[in-house]
Design a protein around this motif. Structure first.
Motif, PDB file in Angstrom:
ATOM      1  N   VAL A 120       0.841  -1.201   0.000  1.00  0.00           N
ATOM      2  CA  VAL A 120       0.000   0.000   0.000  1.00  0.00           C
ATOM      3  C   VAL A 120       0.874   1.248   0.000  1.00  0.00           C
ATOM      4  CG1 VAL A 120      -1.649   1.339   1.371  1.00  0.00           C
ATOM      5  CG2 VAL A 120      -1.996  -1.117   1.056  1.00  0.00           C
ATOM      6  N   LEU A 121       1.905   1.250   0.837  1.00  0.00           N
ATOM      7  CA  LEU A 121       2.820   2.385   0.900  1.00  0.00           C
ATOM      8  C   LEU A 121       3.472   2.635  -0.464  1.00  0.00           C
ATOM      9  CD1 LEU A 121       4.398   4.516   2.579  1.00  0.00           C
ATOM     10  CD2 LEU A 121       6.055   2.717   3.086  1.00  0.00           C
ATOM     11  N   ALA A 122       3.842   1.559  -1.151  1.00  0.00           N
ATOM     12  CA  ALA A 122       4.504   1.689  -2.451  1.00  0.00           C
ATOM     13  C   ALA A 122       3.594   2.365  -3.472  1.00  0.00           C
ATOM     14  CB  ALA A 122       4.936   0.308  -2.953  1.00  0.00           C
TER      15      ALA A 122
ATOM     16  N   GLU B 297       1.426   7.242  -6.578  1.00  0.00           N
ATOM     17  CA  GLU B 297       0.493   8.331  -6.881  1.00  0.00           C
ATOM     18  C   GLU B 297       1.205   9.679  -6.897  1.00  0.00           C
ATOM     19  OE1 GLU B 297      -3.199   8.604  -4.742  1.00  0.00           O
ATOM     20  OE2 GLU B 297      -3.235   6.440  -4.343  1.00  0.00           O
ATOM     21  N   GLN B 298       2.237   9.820  -6.075  1.00  0.00           N
ATOM     22  CA  GLN B 298       2.957  11.092  -5.954  1.00  0.00           C
ATOM     23  C   GLN B 298       4.052  11.247  -7.008  1.00  0.00           C
ATOM     24  OE1 GLN B 298       1.599  13.075  -3.618  1.00  0.00           O
ATOM     25  NE2 GLN B 298       0.280  11.330  -3.111  1.00  0.00           N
ATOM     26  N   VAL B 299       4.638  10.130  -7.474  1.00  0.00           N
ATOM     27  CA  VAL B 299       5.855  10.229  -8.310  1.00  0.00           C
ATOM     28  C   VAL B 299       5.682   9.668  -9.717  1.00  0.00           C
ATOM     29  CG1 VAL B 299       7.328  10.094  -6.237  1.00  0.00           C
ATOM     30  CG2 VAL B 299       6.816   7.991  -7.505  1.00  0.00           C
ATOM     31  N   TRP B 300       4.451   9.317 -10.104  1.00  0.00           N
ATOM     32  CA  TRP B 300       4.287   8.604 -11.382  1.00  0.00           C
ATOM     33  C   TRP B 300       4.753   9.424 -12.586  1.00  0.00           C
ATOM     34  CZ3 TRP B 300       0.718   9.884 -15.338  1.00  0.00           C
ATOM     35  CH2 TRP B 300      -0.178  10.916 -15.038  1.00  0.00           C
ATOM     36  N   GLU B 301       4.536  10.732 -12.554  1.00  0.00           N
ATOM     37  CA  GLU B 301       4.967  11.546 -13.698  1.00  0.00           C
ATOM     38  C   GLU B 301       6.491  11.622 -13.775  1.00  0.00           C
ATOM     39  OE1 GLU B 301       1.729  14.872 -14.579  1.00  0.00           O
ATOM     40  OE2 GLU B 301       2.188  14.735 -12.434  1.00  0.00           O
ATOM     41  N   GLU B 302       7.124  11.655 -12.613  1.00  0.00           N
ATOM     42  CA  GLU B 302       8.594  11.657 -12.573  1.00  0.00           C
ATOM     43  C   GLU B 302       9.143  10.335 -13.113  1.00  0.00           C
ATOM     44  OE1 GLU B 302      12.053  12.425  -9.186  1.00  0.00           O
ATOM     45  OE2 GLU B 302       9.962  12.906  -8.733  1.00  0.00           O
TER      46      GLU B 302
ATOM     47  N   ALA C 214       6.847   5.265 -21.911  1.00  0.00           N
ATOM     48  CA  ALA C 214       6.474   6.390 -21.042  1.00  0.00           C
ATOM     49  C   ALA C 214       5.081   6.907 -21.398  1.00  0.00           C
ATOM     50  CB  ALA C 214       7.508   7.511 -21.160  1.00  0.00           C
ATOM     51  N   ASP C 215       4.811   7.043 -22.684  1.00  0.00           N
ATOM     52  CA  ASP C 215       3.495   7.538 -23.131  1.00  0.00           C
ATOM     53  C   ASP C 215       2.393   6.551 -22.752  1.00  0.00           C
ATOM     54  OD1 ASP C 215       4.666   9.785 -24.167  1.00  0.00           O
ATOM     55  OD2 ASP C 215       4.696   9.063 -26.251  1.00  0.00           O
ATOM     56  N   LEU C 216       2.687   5.260 -22.890  1.00  0.00           N
ATOM     57  CA  LEU C 216       1.692   4.226 -22.566  1.00  0.00           C
ATOM     58  C   LEU C 216       1.334   4.292 -21.079  1.00  0.00           C
ATOM     59  CD1 LEU C 216       0.069   1.654 -23.340  1.00  0.00           C
ATOM     60  CD2 LEU C 216       2.114   0.322 -22.758  1.00  0.00           C
ATOM     61  N   ILE C 217       2.359   4.368 -20.230  1.00  0.00           N
ATOM     62  CA  ILE C 217       2.114   4.416 -18.777  1.00  0.00           C
ATOM     63  C   ILE C 217       1.378   5.707 -18.417  1.00  0.00           C
ATOM     64  CG2 ILE C 217       3.238   4.571 -16.506  1.00  0.00           C
ATOM     65  CD1 ILE C 217       5.507   2.788 -17.811  1.00  0.00           C
ATOM     66  N   TYR C 218       1.781   6.822 -19.047  1.00  0.00           N
ATOM     67  CA  TYR C 218       1.119   8.096 -18.778  1.00  0.00           C
ATOM     68  C   TYR C 218      -0.360   8.022 -19.135  1.00  0.00           C
ATOM     69  CZ  TYR C 218       0.682  13.143 -18.237  1.00  0.00           C
ATOM     70  OH  TYR C 218       0.317  14.388 -17.787  1.00  0.00           O
ATOM     71  N   LYS C 219      -0.642   7.424 -20.273  1.00  0.00           N
ATOM     72  CA  LYS C 219      -2.034   7.299 -20.737  1.00  0.00           C
ATOM     73  C   LYS C 219      -2.844   6.422 -19.796  1.00  0.00           C
ATOM     74  CE  LYS C 219      -4.760   5.916 -24.778  1.00  0.00           C
ATOM     75  NZ  LYS C 219      -4.728   5.307 -26.128  1.00  0.00           N
ATOM     76  N   LYS C 220      -2.258   5.302 -19.365  1.00  0.00           N
ATOM     77  CA  LYS C 220      -2.976   4.381 -18.476  1.00  0.00           C
ATOM     78  C   LYS C 220      -3.272   5.034 -17.124  1.00  0.00           C
ATOM     79  CE  LYS C 220      -1.772  -0.078 -20.503  1.00  0.00           C
ATOM     80  NZ  LYS C 220      -3.183  -0.403 -20.789  1.00  0.00           N
ATOM     81  N   CYS C 221      -2.283   5.733 -16.577  1.00  0.00           N
ATOM     82  CA  CYS C 221      -2.483   6.392 -15.279  1.00  0.00           C
ATOM     83  C   CYS C 221      -3.525   7.510 -15.396  1.00  0.00           C
ATOM     84  CB  CYS C 221      -1.166   6.959 -14.756  1.00  0.00           C
ATOM     85  SG  CYS C 221       0.007   5.678 -14.255  1.00  0.00           S
ATOM     86  N   SER C 222      -3.476   8.254 -16.484  1.00  0.00           N
ATOM     87  CA  SER C 222      -4.408   9.370 -16.678  1.00  0.00           C
ATOM     88  C   SER C 222      -5.841   8.874 -16.832  1.00  0.00           C
ATOM     89  CB  SER C 222      -4.017  10.188 -17.912  1.00  0.00           C
ATOM     90  OG  SER C 222      -2.705  10.687 -17.776  1.00  0.00           O
ATOM     91  N   GLY C 223      -5.989   7.635 -17.306  1.00  0.00           N
ATOM     92  CA  GLY C 223      -7.322   7.097 -17.562  1.00  0.00           C
ATOM     93  C   GLY C 223      -7.977   6.433 -16.367  1.00  0.00           C
TER      94      GLY C 223
ATOM     95  N   SER D 247      -9.709   6.001 -12.627  1.00  0.00           N
ATOM     96  CA  SER D 247     -10.594   6.753 -11.748  1.00  0.00           C
ATOM     97  C   SER D 247     -10.153   6.562 -10.306  1.00  0.00           C
ATOM     98  CB  SER D 247     -12.042   6.273 -11.925  1.00  0.00           C
ATOM     99  OG  SER D 247     -12.879   6.879 -10.959  1.00  0.00           O
ATOM    100  N   ASN D 248      -9.558   7.617  -9.726  1.00  0.00           N
ATOM    101  CA  ASN D 248      -9.086   7.569  -8.337  1.00  0.00           C
ATOM    102  C   ASN D 248      -8.152   6.387  -8.084  1.00  0.00           C
ATOM    103  OD1 ASN D 248      -8.903   8.572  -5.716  1.00  0.00           O
ATOM    104  ND2 ASN D 248     -10.607   7.344  -4.984  1.00  0.00           N
ATOM    105  N   TRP D 249      -7.383   6.015  -9.099  1.00  0.00           N
ATOM    106  CA  TRP D 249      -6.355   4.970  -9.019  1.00  0.00           C
ATOM    107  C   TRP D 249      -6.931   3.565  -8.810  1.00  0.00           C
ATOM    108  CZ3 TRP D 249      -1.925   6.677 -10.825  1.00  0.00           C
ATOM    109  CH2 TRP D 249      -1.624   8.030 -10.680  1.00  0.00           C
ATOM    110  N   TYR D 250      -8.228   3.389  -9.043  1.00  0.00           N
ATOM    111  CA  TYR D 250      -8.801   2.040  -8.906  1.00  0.00           C
ATOM    112  C   TYR D 250      -8.221   1.125  -9.999  1.00  0.00           C
ATOM    113  CZ  TYR D 250     -11.963  -1.890  -8.810  1.00  0.00           C
ATOM    114  OH  TYR D 250     -12.454  -3.170  -8.744  1.00  0.00           O
ATOM    115  N   GLY D 251      -7.797  -0.094  -9.587  1.00  0.00           N
ATOM    116  CA  GLY D 251      -7.266  -1.066 -10.543  1.00  0.00           C
ATOM    117  C   GLY D 251      -5.897  -0.695 -11.083  1.00  0.00           C
ATOM    118  N   LEU D 252      -5.140   0.111 -10.330  1.00  0.00           N
ATOM    119  CA  LEU D 252      -3.822   0.572 -10.781  1.00  0.00           C
ATOM    120  C   LEU D 252      -2.879  -0.593 -11.087  1.00  0.00           C
ATOM    121  CD1 LEU D 252      -1.570   2.709 -11.135  1.00  0.00           C
ATOM    122  CD2 LEU D 252      -1.248   2.662  -8.649  1.00  0.00           C
ATOM    123  N   ILE D 253      -2.838  -1.588 -10.192  1.00  0.00           N
ATOM    124  CA  ILE D 253      -1.828  -2.657 -10.329  1.00  0.00           C
ATOM    125  C   ILE D 253      -2.027  -3.475 -11.621  1.00  0.00           C
ATOM    126  CG2 ILE D 253      -0.871  -4.744  -9.260  1.00  0.00           C
ATOM    127  CD1 ILE D 253      -1.415  -3.422  -6.511  1.00  0.00           C
ATOM    128  N   PRO D 254      -3.237  -4.004 -11.913  1.00  0.00           N
ATOM    129  CA  PRO D 254      -3.383  -4.744 -13.171  1.00  0.00           C
ATOM    130  C   PRO D 254      -3.233  -3.854 -14.408  1.00  0.00           C
ATOM    131  CG  PRO D 254      -5.508  -4.555 -12.045  1.00  0.00           C
ATOM    132  CD  PRO D 254      -4.460  -4.080 -11.089  1.00  0.00           C
TER     133      PRO D 254
END
Length: 576
Positions: free
Chosen positions: A226-228, A233-238, A272-281, A283-290
Motif C-alpha cells: 500500500v505504501l509503495a 500516486e505522488q511520483v508517477w509523472e517523474e 512512457a506515453d503508454l504508462i502516462y495514458k494508463k495512469c491518466s485514464g 478513476s481515483n487509481w482504482y485497478g492501478l496494479i493490473p
C-alpha cells in the motif's frame, strides 16, 4: 531440490511430500522433537533442565519450562557476545535475527541458523506448490518491495540483521527462490540500497520497465505494498520522465543504485506515453496494479492480523486481481504454510508443517478456572476445531517451549495437521481495570468508524491507541489519520462510534458506571504515521518488516511523542 533450475521444481511431488508428512502429524512431531533434543543435547540450557538425554514429549514438558524472550535474553546475549560454548544449541549459532520492535517497543535478538533457512525454503516451496496449482505462473519476474537492513556484527562477531536480511544474503535462499519463480525484477543494489525512499522509487521504476514480464506483486507485509502505490500516486509523472529520457531522477543519489539502474534505463518514449495514458485514464487509481502490470496473476504478502486494516486500500489498487496471504511465522521461526490460496486474506488459514519444529497450544477458554490456573498445553494433534490457543514453539535454533505470544484459532485439519487462523497477539493492549480489549477489538472498532467516513468518500490512512491514566478515571485514546477533511459532525459521530464499538462486557460496564472515562478521539495531521515509520527506519527497521504499533505503551515513548505532537483535533465521546 534446491539445486534444480526454475523449470525443474516438481510441484506435484512437493504436494505429495506435504500430504505424506501430514498423514500422521503426531508421529512426525515426536520424531521432530527427538531430533531437536538429540542435535542439541550438549547445550547448556538442556543439560541444566534435568532431561538427562531423554527425548520423549512427556519428559520434555515436565523438565523444560514455558518461557518468553525475556527468560532467554541472558543466554542469547552470551551467544551474541561471543561465548563459544554450546549454550542453546549443540552447534554454534552463526547469525542473529533482529525483530522489528514495532509490537513491543523494543527490538529483540533471536538465533538464526542453517536449519531455520531450510525451514524457510520448505515453507516457501510448499505454499508455492499449492499456489501455482491454482494460479500457474509463466516465465517472468516479480515486483517485490523488499529491503535489506544494514548488516552489522554483534560484540562477538556474529552477523546480525532482520530475518529477511539474513535470508536475502544467503546463497541457498537465492537458489531456492529461483526454483519457485520468485525472481525480483530489481537488481540487488536496489534491495540493499542505503536509503529506503530511493530503493522504493527504483523498485517502482524496475516494475514499469519490466511491466509485461511481472507475474505477481509481493512484499513481506501488505502495508509495504500500500505504501509503495501511495508513493506511486505522488511520483508517477517523474517515473514516466525517467523512462522517456532514459535518465534516472536526481532524487536517487546512492552511487551503487544509480550505476545498477543505468544498466536498465534506456530512452523509451513509447513506454512512457503508454504508462502516462494508463495512469491518466484511471478513476481515483482504482485497478492501478493490473493496469500497470497486465500479466500479473496475484498480489502476495502477509495480510492477516495487524495487516487487515490495509486490505481495503490494497483491493482498491488491485481491482480484480486476487489477494493472497503469505505463510505464518515470525522472526523466531516458521509455523505453517498457506495451502488454501483461493481463500481471501480475511479467511486465510495456515497448515502447520509438523517437521519444522515442535508445537504446543495453550487453550484459551473463558472460564473461571483459567483465572487461577493456566490450562496445560496440548499437542499439535490434540487441538479442537473452533477453539482458540496461544501457540508455543520449540525450534532447531535453540528456542524451547517458547511463547510466541500469538493467539490462533483452529479452523479445521489438513489430514492430521491443524489449519490455523491468526486471531491476534495475546498481550492485552487496552485495559484500565476489568476491561480487556485486544488488537482485534481495536481493529473492529476502527472499522466501524471507517464506515461513517466512507459515506463521506474518506478513508482512515492508519491508526493507533493508548490508555491515558493521567486522568481520573482513565480512558482510551484513539489516534486516526484521515485522508481528507471530515465535518465536525462526522468526527463527533466517529468518536461515539469508536466508544460504542468496544463490546467487551468489562468495558461497557465500566463506561456505564463511569469507572472508565469517555473515549478520546485525536485526529492527527496527514503524514503523522509516515513520521512514525521514519522513526523506526532510523532505528534500523526495514520497511518490509514494519508494523504500525497499534497500542503505544511506556516502551514506545518516542512514538507517543510523535502522535501527541501532531494532533489536529480532539473529541470526547458522549456515547454513554
Amino acid at each position: 531440490m534446491l539445486e534444480k533450475k526454475m523449470e525443474g521444481i516438481n510441484t506435484d511431488k512437493v504436494i505429495e511430500e506435504f500430504e505424506a508428512l501430514t498423514k500422521d502429524a503426531g508421529m512426525v512431531q515426536r520424531e521432530t522433537l527427538k531430533k531437536i533434543l538429540e542435535e542439541n543435547g550438549s547445550a547448556e540450557y538442556l543439560l541444566n533442565s534435568g532431561l538427562n538425554g531423554r527425548t520423549d514429549p512427556e519428559s520434555f514438558k515436565s523438565c523444560v519450562p514455558l518461557v518468553t524472550h525475556k527468560d532467554l535474553e541472558a543466554y542469547i546475549y552470551r551467544i551474541a557476545d561471543g561465548d563459544p560454548s554450546p549454550i542453546l544449541t549443540g552447534k554454534p549459532i552463526p547469525d542473529m535475527s533482529l525483530s522489528s520492535g514495532t509490537t513491543q517497543g523494543r527490538r529483540k535478538l533471536v538465533p538464526f541458523n542453517d536449519e531455520l533457512m531450510e525451514n524457510t525454503l520448505q515453507i516457501y516451496r510448499t505454499s508455492f506448490a499449492f499456489r501455482n496449482r491454482e494460479f500457474p505462473l509463466e516465465k517472468g519476474k516479480s515486483l517485490q518491495f523488499v529491503y535489506s537492513s544494514k548488516p552489522w556484527k554483534t560484540k562477538g562477531g556474529l552477523g546480525a540483521g532482520t530475518a529477511t536480511t539474513n535470508l536475502f544474503r544467503n546463497s541457498k535462499y537465492k537458489n531456492g527462490m529461483k526454483a519457485i519463480q520468485f525472481q525480483c525484477c530489481s537488481p540487488d543494489e536496489v534491495i540493499f540500497g542505503p536509503d529506503f525512499h530511493q530503493s522504493l522509487y527504483c523498485h517502482l521504476l524496475c516494475g514499469l520497465l519490466f511491466r509485461e514480464e511481472i507475474q505477481f506483486v509481493f512484499s513481506t507485509f501488505a502495508h509495504s505494498i500500500v505504501l509503495a502505490f501511495r508513493t506511486f500516486e505522488q511520483v508517477w509523472e517523474e517515473l514516466c520522465n525517467d523512462i522517456r529520457d532514459g535518465e534516472l531522477s536526481s532524487r536517487v543519489t546512492a552511487p551503487s543504485v544509480r550505476m545498477a539502474m543505468s544498466k536498465l534505463l534506456k530512452p523509451s518514449p513509447e513506454l512512457a506515453d503508454l504508462i502516462y495514458k494508463k495512469c491518466s485514464g484511471l478513476s481515483n487509481w482504482y485497478g492501478l496494479i493490473p493496469e500497470l502490470f497486465p500479466n500479473a496473476k496475484y498480489i502476495y504478502g502477509i495480510m492477516t492480523g495487524s495487516m487487515e486494516p490495509y486490505l481495503k486500500k490494497l483491493r482498491h489498487y488491485a481491482g480484480e486481481l486476487p489477494l493472497m496471504s503469505a505463510d505464518y511465522g515470525s522472526s523466531e521461526g516458521w509455523v505453517a504454510a498457506n495451502v488454501n490460496p483461493k481463500l481471501p486474506p480475511e479467511l486465510a488459514t495456515f497448515a502447520v508443517l509438523p517437521n519444522i519444529g515442535y508445537f504446543e497450544f495453550i487453550p484459551l477458554k473463558n472460564n473461571a478456572e483459567c483465572l487461577y490456573m493456566e490450562p496445560k498445553p496440548v499437542g499439535l494433534t490434540e487441538v479442537k476445531i473452533g477453539e482458540d490457543y496461544e501457540i508455543i514453539i520449540t525450534t532447531f535454533a535453540g528456542l524451547y517451549r517458547y511463547r510466541l505470544g500469538d493467539v490462533v484459532r483452529v479452523m479445521g485439519f489438513h489430514n492430521s495437521t491443524p489449519e490455523l487462523k491468526f486471531v491476534c497477539r495475546r498481550n492485552l493492549i487496552l485495559s484500565i481495570n476489568i476491561d480487556k480489549n485486544t488488537e482485534k477489538d481495536l481493529q473492529l472498532s476502527v472499522e466501524e468508524a471507517g464506515k461513517l467516513l466512507a459515506e463521506e468518500k474518506l478513508e482512515i490512512v492508519d491508526f493507533s491507541s493508548l490508555v491515558d491514566v493521567s486522568t481520573d478515571p482513565g480512558h482510551y485514546v484513539i489516534f486516526l489519520e484521515i485522508s481528507g477533511e471530515p465535518s465536525e459532525e462526522v468526527l463527533r459521530e466517529c468518536c461515539n462510534c469508536l466508544d460504542r464499538s468496544f463490546v467487551d462486557a468489562g468495558y461497557v460496564g465500566s463506561r456505564k458506571v463511569k469507572a472508565i472515562g469517555p473515549l478520546e478521539l485525536r485526529v492527527v495531521w496527514r503524514g503523522t504515521f509516515q513520521k512514525i515509520l521514519e522513526h523506526y527506519l532510523g532505528l534500523g527497521t526495514v520497511v518490509s518488516q514494519f508494523k504500525t504499533p497499534r497500542c503505544v505503551g511506556s516502551m514506545n515513548s518516542k512514538v507517543e511523542q510523535i502522535l501527541c505532537n501532531n494532533v489536529a483535533k480532539t473529541y470526547f465521546s458522549t456515547a454513554f
